[in-house]
Scaffold this motif. Structure first.
Motif, PDB file in Angstrom:
ATOM      1  N   VAL A   1       0.848  -1.193   0.000  1.00 17.35           N
ATOM      2  CA  VAL A   1       0.000   0.000   0.000  1.00 17.35           C
ATOM      3  C   VAL A   1       0.879   1.237   0.000  1.00 17.35           C
TER       4      VAL A   1
ATOM      5  N   GLU B   1     -10.113  -3.233   1.705  1.00 17.49           N
ATOM      6  CA  GLU B   1      -9.898  -2.784   0.320  1.00 17.49           C
ATOM      7  C   GLU B   1      -8.417  -2.770  -0.039  1.00 17.49           C
ATOM      8  N   ILE B   2      -7.566  -2.453   0.951  1.00 21.50           N
ATOM      9  CA  ILE B   2      -6.122  -2.508   0.712  1.00 21.50           C
ATOM     10  C   ILE B   2      -5.707  -3.942   0.391  1.00 21.50           C
TER      11      ILE B   2
ATOM     12  N   GLY C   1      -7.316  -5.062  -2.971  1.00 18.81           N
ATOM     13  CA  GLY C   1      -6.666  -4.353  -4.075  1.00 18.81           C
ATOM     14  C   GLY C   1      -5.278  -4.902  -4.360  1.00 18.81           C
ATOM     15  N   ALA C   2      -4.517  -5.214  -3.309  1.00 19.57           N
ATOM     16  CA  ALA C   2      -3.165  -5.758  -3.494  1.00 19.57           C
ATOM     17  C   ALA C   2      -3.228  -7.139  -4.139  1.00 19.57           C
TER      18      ALA C   2
ATOM     19  N   ASP D   1      -4.018  -6.494  -7.785  1.00 22.33           N
ATOM     20  CA  ASP D   1      -2.911  -5.877  -8.527  1.00 22.33           C
ATOM     21  C   ASP D   1      -1.764  -6.860  -8.776  1.00 22.33           C
TER      22      ASP D   1
ATOM     23  N   TYR E   1      -3.403   4.427  -1.123  1.00 26.21           N
ATOM     24  CA  TYR E   1      -3.321   4.200  -2.575  1.00 26.21           C
ATOM     25  C   TYR E   1      -2.861   2.768  -2.814  1.00 26.21           C
ATOM     26  N   ARG E   2      -3.399   2.153  -3.846  1.00 26.41           N
ATOM     27  CA  ARG E   2      -2.984   0.802  -4.210  1.00 26.41           C
ATOM     28  C   ARG E   2      -1.588   0.848  -4.821  1.00 26.41           C
TER      29      ARG E   2
ATOM     30  N   THR F   1      -8.129   4.020  -3.244  1.00 28.17           N
ATOM     31  CA  THR F   1      -9.347   3.251  -2.982  1.00 28.17           C
ATOM     32  C   THR F   1     -10.479   4.184  -2.550  1.00 28.17           C
TER      33      THR F   1
ATOM     34  N   VAL G   1     -12.748  -1.048  -4.571  1.00 24.71           N
ATOM     35  CA  VAL G   1     -12.180  -2.095  -5.419  1.00 24.71           C
ATOM     36  C   VAL G   1     -13.308  -2.689  -6.262  1.00 24.71           C
TER      37      VAL G   1
END
Length: 716
Positions: A443, A481-482, A485-486, A489, A559-560, A566, A571
């Protein structure tokens, strides 16, 4: 929250010298701010001080970099009035006109620590609240014609404020009639219905009478901080303790969940493993009528607020507490039983990560899939800092679950269920991601000055390298969401569900006691020692230092690793399922004070896999299943029906019509249920039947497992 980031920001805050505040309110309450007919709740000097500090923190350290001005004052006034009376059922139009005098002055008042205006508003509300309840109670025994074709408007949010007491009384008389009809339709006798409704209103009055200036101050600060942004929040001392216990998933006490019933504290649940459980002396339904410590007299707690009673029962581990109990099933006039317990540290296992294993069939092949449900990103920082080797944390719990799923259960894939996970510790989100990737950025965080810091998983190796999926919904937020999202990604797994909440801001928890000059705290403490009337100060653990609470202040943005925030957008899932929660009412993009979406530079990360070719195939297979799925069709229709009902603002007061509408809804619901049960080979149920737990069906989970079955076969 990233713990390292918090410590750094707290250091910066503590370097700032705050001007010693004048403790007395700068302006005495105006004569017209005294409310006749009720005991007025007044602010104290502690709250005046806290208010000034919160204004200073917001103006100097909130990510928005704003000044508390007349515009914010206006928004706070509207939000506060709406919080008190959201459906316009208590205030009169004349009250609202009176409150206009404060529209552009709350900013200056808060900066000076003057809380007289919002407390005045609350006291007017309290007067109206009690007047309406008294009126309602006086008309419960009236004779009503349940065959009339009148209606009760229960949602008056968009209607004008009523202009007279007579009009307000008419609203409440219709509410009484509506509640009596509901009880009548349920099949109970008229006399019993009158008794039930009378007790209901008496309980409302009783709870209202227990409100104190801490409750009012909390509501005022909620209106203020939420106007700044949705996630800057002040917690009074009691709420701060609760927040930190929730984060740690542990507390020190007897291990029982408590609730208030008719002014008596009742045990609603015994927590396995705690002192209450091990003693075998307490049961669900027992009532606690008095509390004593290791020595001294018992204190009778009947009629107390639940938080005050709980504060007496909780305490440091290793200490003794004595309880006077009326056992379940016995009359309140029975002689109490005295129970002695030694408090312990209680770990809330039922609110921790847990696992289950399910088998699905895909293209004729069986697959075992492990499901790990994570309700929050929790960590007991206090225990960790104290060197406890068994401290509680999400990552530690999940690591043990993965080991079992991998080595004992021999699963083919794992799904992480983050539905309704509102976040928690950012540090845990980073560490949890590290169980699925072999080191790398997780993150990015941008601070007040625009500096971007990349937080990475520094631990080599992974706990699970097999097929992986993450379930999310509209209530998955922040740290959830972190993590999701990771995973997306890095190409580490498939995200299944709905667009997430979109909370991309970082809050730092700041103990207000650390920001205040010790001499000021000493003066506040002396007020308590002298028994100053209305001081209302909170002293922790018998010490002489007043506790001011804490503020969770928005000081940075997530931020991703791909550079996208986010915030607002959340996401987006790879496989989209319908949202049972209204997307236009729940989510960061529905909050008027929310920060906007933006981007930063992409971080230097190396994806684990490229799933670009796999995802379209998964979507095709999912869509094909949905075309044939009865569950999907029923769900879509249910969401449409719910939206339609949500738009309704009134209800008929004709008993026959209301009963017919209810019967029709129940019949349709039962028909849908039995269609779904038939499709699964289950016997039909009749009205009133309880569905067995093993027969419960989770469509979202079932489809997620089927997506994972496809993924196992398609995964490159």
């Amino acid at each position: 929250m990233d713990f390292k980031l918090f410590k750094e920001m707290l250091k910066r805050i503590l370097l700032v010298t705050f001007t010693a505040a004048v403790l007395a309110c700068s302006a005495a309450p105006k004569p017209q701010q005294l409310v006749e007919g009720i005991p007025n709740i007044k602010p104290d000097e502690q709250q005046s001080l806290v208010c000034k500090e919160i204004v200073a923190l917001i103006e100097n350290y909130n990510y928005k970099k704003l000044t508390v001005n007349d515009s914010i004052s206006s928004l706070v006034l509207d939000k506060y009035i709406k919080a008190l009376d959201p459906y316009r059922s208590y205030f009169l139009a004349s009250d609202i006109k009176d409150f206009e005098q404060f529209r552009s002055t709350l900013d200056d008042a808060f900066r000076a620590g003057d809380l007289s205006a919002p407390f005045y508003i609350f006291n007017v509300y309290s007067k109206r609240y009690n007047e309406t309840l008294n009126y309602a109670m006086a008309h419960i025994k009236d004779k009503y014609d349940f065959n009339q074709n009148d209606t009760y408007v229960f949602d008056r949010e968009k209607m004008p404020w009523v202009t007279s007491t007579a009009a307000l009384n008419d609203i409440w008389k219709k509410r009484v009639k509506y509640e009596l009809i509901n009880l009548k339709i349920a099949g109970t006798a008229e006399a019993k219905n009158v008794e039930t409704l009378t007790k209901r209103y008496q309980n409302l009055k009783s709870q209202s009478s227990k409100l104190n200036n801490q409750d009012v101050f909390q509501m005022i600060m909620d209106a203020f901080t939420e106007t700044i942004d949705p996630h800057t929040n002040y917690f009074n001392p009691a709420k701060a303790v609760q927040f930190n216990e929730d984060m740690a998933r542990s507390f020190e006490g007897i291990g029982a969940r408590l609730q208030l019933e008719n002014d008596v504290l009742k045990i609603s649940e015994i927590i396995p493993g705690g002192p209450a459980f091990k003693s075998k002396l307490l049961n669900s339904g027992d009532r606690i009528v008095a509390v004593g410590q290791a020595t001294g007299e018992f204190e009778d707690i009947i009629g107390w607020r639940i938080d005050n009673s709980v504060a007496k029962i909780k305490g440091p581990k290793g200490t003794k507490v004595r309880l006077k109990i009326i056992p379940v099933g016995q009359d309140m006039s029975s002689k109490p039983v005295i129970v002695e317990l030694i408090r312990e540290r209680i770990v809330m296992e039922d609110q921790s990560a847990k696992k289950e294993v399910k088998t699905i069939e895909s293209n004729g092949k069986p697959y075992k899939i492990g499901i790990i449900t994570v309700p929050a990103f929790y960590a007991d920082f206090k225990a960790a800092n104290a060197g406890d080797p068994n401290y509680k944390s999400t990552t530690r719990d999940v690591k043990l679950l993965i080991d079992t799923l991998k080595n004992k259960d021999k699963v083919d894939a794992i799904v992480m269920d983050l539905r309704a996970n509102g976040g928690g510790s950012l540090l845990e989100a980073i560490d949890l991601t590290g169980l699925f990737i072999d080191k790398g950025p997780v993150v990015q965080v941008k601070d007040l000055k625009g500096n971007v810091e990349v937080s990475s998983d520094e631990h080599p190796g992974v706990a699970w390298s097999g097929p992986f999926g993450v379930m999310v919904d509209r209530l998955s937020a922040s740290a959830s969401e972190i993590f999701a999202g990771a995973i997306q990604d890095y190409g580490r797994g498939i995200i299944i569900g709905t667009q997430t909440y979109g909370k991309g801001t970082v809050q730092s928890s700041i103990d207000l006691n650390k920001l205040v000059n010790p001499s000021i705290l000493q003066r506040l403490a002396s007020l308590v020692q002298k028994g100053a009337p209305g001081s209302g100060l909170t002293i922790k653990g018998g010490k002489d230092t007043p506790q001011l609470g804490q503020i969770n202040l928005t000081m940075a943005k997530f931020y991703r690793v791909n550079g996208s925030s986010t915030q607002h957008k959340g996401v987006m899932p790879d496989i989209t399922l319908p949202s049972f929660y209204p997307m236009d009412k729940i989510g960061e993009d529905t909050e008027t004070s929310a920060l906007p979406w933006d981007e930063v530079q992409k971080s230097n990360f190396i994806a684990v896999a490229n799933l670009a070719a796999v995802k379209p195939e998964l979507v095709k297979l999912h869509d094909a299943r949905m075309e044939k799925s009865l569950d999907y069709k029923v769900l879509i229709q249910g969401i449409a029906d719910m939206k339609k009902r949500d738009q309704e603002t009134s209800v008929t007061l004709n008993e026959g019509k209301l009963k017919s509408e209810r019967d029709s809804l129940e019949a349709k619901s039962l028909e849908k249920t039995n269609k779904l049960r038939a499709s699964r080979g289950l016997p039909p149920v009749k009205k009133g039947d309880k569905i067995k737990k093993k027969e419960d069906f989770d469509f979202f989970q079932d489809e997620s497992l089927r997506v994972m079955g496809d993924f196992i076969q398609l995964k490159p």
